[in-house]
Design an enzyme around this catalytic site. Sequence first.
Site, PDB file in Angstrom:
ATOM      1  CD  GLU A  34      12.291 -18.317  19.166  1.00  0.00           C
ATOM      2  OE1 GLU A  34      13.003 -19.115  18.515  1.00  0.00           O
ATOM      3  OE2 GLU A  34      11.113 -18.043  18.857  1.00  0.00           O
ATOM      4  CG  LEU A  38      13.793 -12.897  21.383  1.00  0.00           C
ATOM      5  CD1 LEU A  38      14.106 -11.695  22.272  1.00  0.00           C
ATOM      6  CD2 LEU A  38      12.528 -13.606  21.856  1.00  0.00           C
ATOM      7  CG  HIS A 442      -3.477  13.835 -10.849  1.00  0.00           C
ATOM      8  ND1 HIS A 442      -3.269  12.816 -11.760  1.00  0.00           N
ATOM      9  CD2 HIS A 442      -2.920  14.957 -11.389  1.00  0.00           C
ATOM     10  CE1 HIS A 442      -2.622  13.311 -12.806  1.00  0.00           C
ATOM     11  NE2 HIS A 442      -2.399  14.616 -12.602  1.00  0.00           N
TER      12      HIS A 442
END
Length: 463
Positions: A34, A38, A442
Amino acid sequence: MTQTFDMVVIGSGPGGYVSAIRGAQLGLKVAVIEREHLGGICLNWGCIPTKALLRSAEVFHLMERAKEFGLSADKIGYDLAAVVGRSRGVAKQLSGGVGHLLKKNKITVIMGEATLTGPTKLSVKTDKGTEEIIGKAVVLATGARARELPGLEPDGKQVWNYKHALNPPHMPKKLLVIGSGAIGIEFASFFNTLGADTTVVEVMDRVLPVEDAEISALAKKQFVKQGMKILEKTSVKKLDRAAGKVTAHIEANGKVETQEFDTVISAVGIVGNVENLGLEAVGVKIDRTHVVTDEYCRTGVPGLYAIGDVAGAPWLAHKASHEGVMVAELIAGQKPHPIKPNSIAGCTYCHPQVASVGLTEEKAKAAGYDIKVGRFPFIGNGKAIALGEPEGLVKTIFDAKTGELLGAHMIGAEVTELIQGYVVGRTLETTEAELMETIFPHPTLSEMMHESVLSAYGRAIHF
């Protein structure tokens, strides 16, 4: 010193870190490279911090409506710096969480910039020098960045890209947003809610152009009701920048007119991060800044895969993550199913929210389907009325011959959560019969999903 791994992932966004973790779960020795943060753009400068901003705007909007709910709220206001600070804090928390997950799964993290020196060989520039890395397989998860058009380049002061808009130097008074895709509309929604005089310019014939035309029309109606100015089939030719103002040259119907704004957000798409990786040298094909892959994310170069935004549309974090899992399983010798793009939901977190999966009505007809279309409005749902969110629609499209759910399209409160019900249905190859027989609780917003299916077959109960 050369390090060797079963799987090397370049990039730690939602595609890269998820792929790495899945590889580690399957017993592979995994490394992640990387160059910046990150978690990638999504966690640090995209999906997550924008949702934190939009949540603040939503709460502010509800506070302004307090009287409707029998409540009182005096001297309503906001502190933009605090709103942004909360957003950045959320991003920081999640980025740290990614680091924890990688460590937990015993994944080697190398902070640096990688270049391919062979199909699965890498040279990585770090603070300590250059490291040589060899992987039995390499996964490109380098993501994408904002597209910059000539004359519309961001400067971070008056003209912003998404990064500038996430950490704004000031609150816009008169704002121009160029582009009405998800990124543009989300920022337009945020700043408009906080009081900016907002104009949105879209070169296509409607806002949110990838959505179903009926949903786009309803979205436009709501945006205009909220005070936005929506200019369709319109483009910004250039920006003249001066102290405290930007003059936009806006073309519509062959005529160019100028308007002044204090802030401009450019949201005109993205380009893949394919530069300086050595891709061409190892034989990777690139088409319009995106790596060309097959349905299993294979580049055609043995042992080299590409996932997520760098591999092209749809540019969605959840698509990247799922591709990452699939590729890790392939590398580990398993036989996963390929990704089905038409079963990936798209979500836009403006107000009202928009979500969809599968074919639009227009595309279903163009593909030759004989279709049945169902609709159910939010105004017919008790929970939506109780929430004070009666504006919206659930639309479903079925193959009239087989009952296959071809597409679902929604606008309204919490539809980004509701859409997953239809995604599961498509994944399970559910027909209208199963959806009709499913009992929805519901009172919930999800009942509208049931009613929309019933509507397609002339059986809607509550509308």
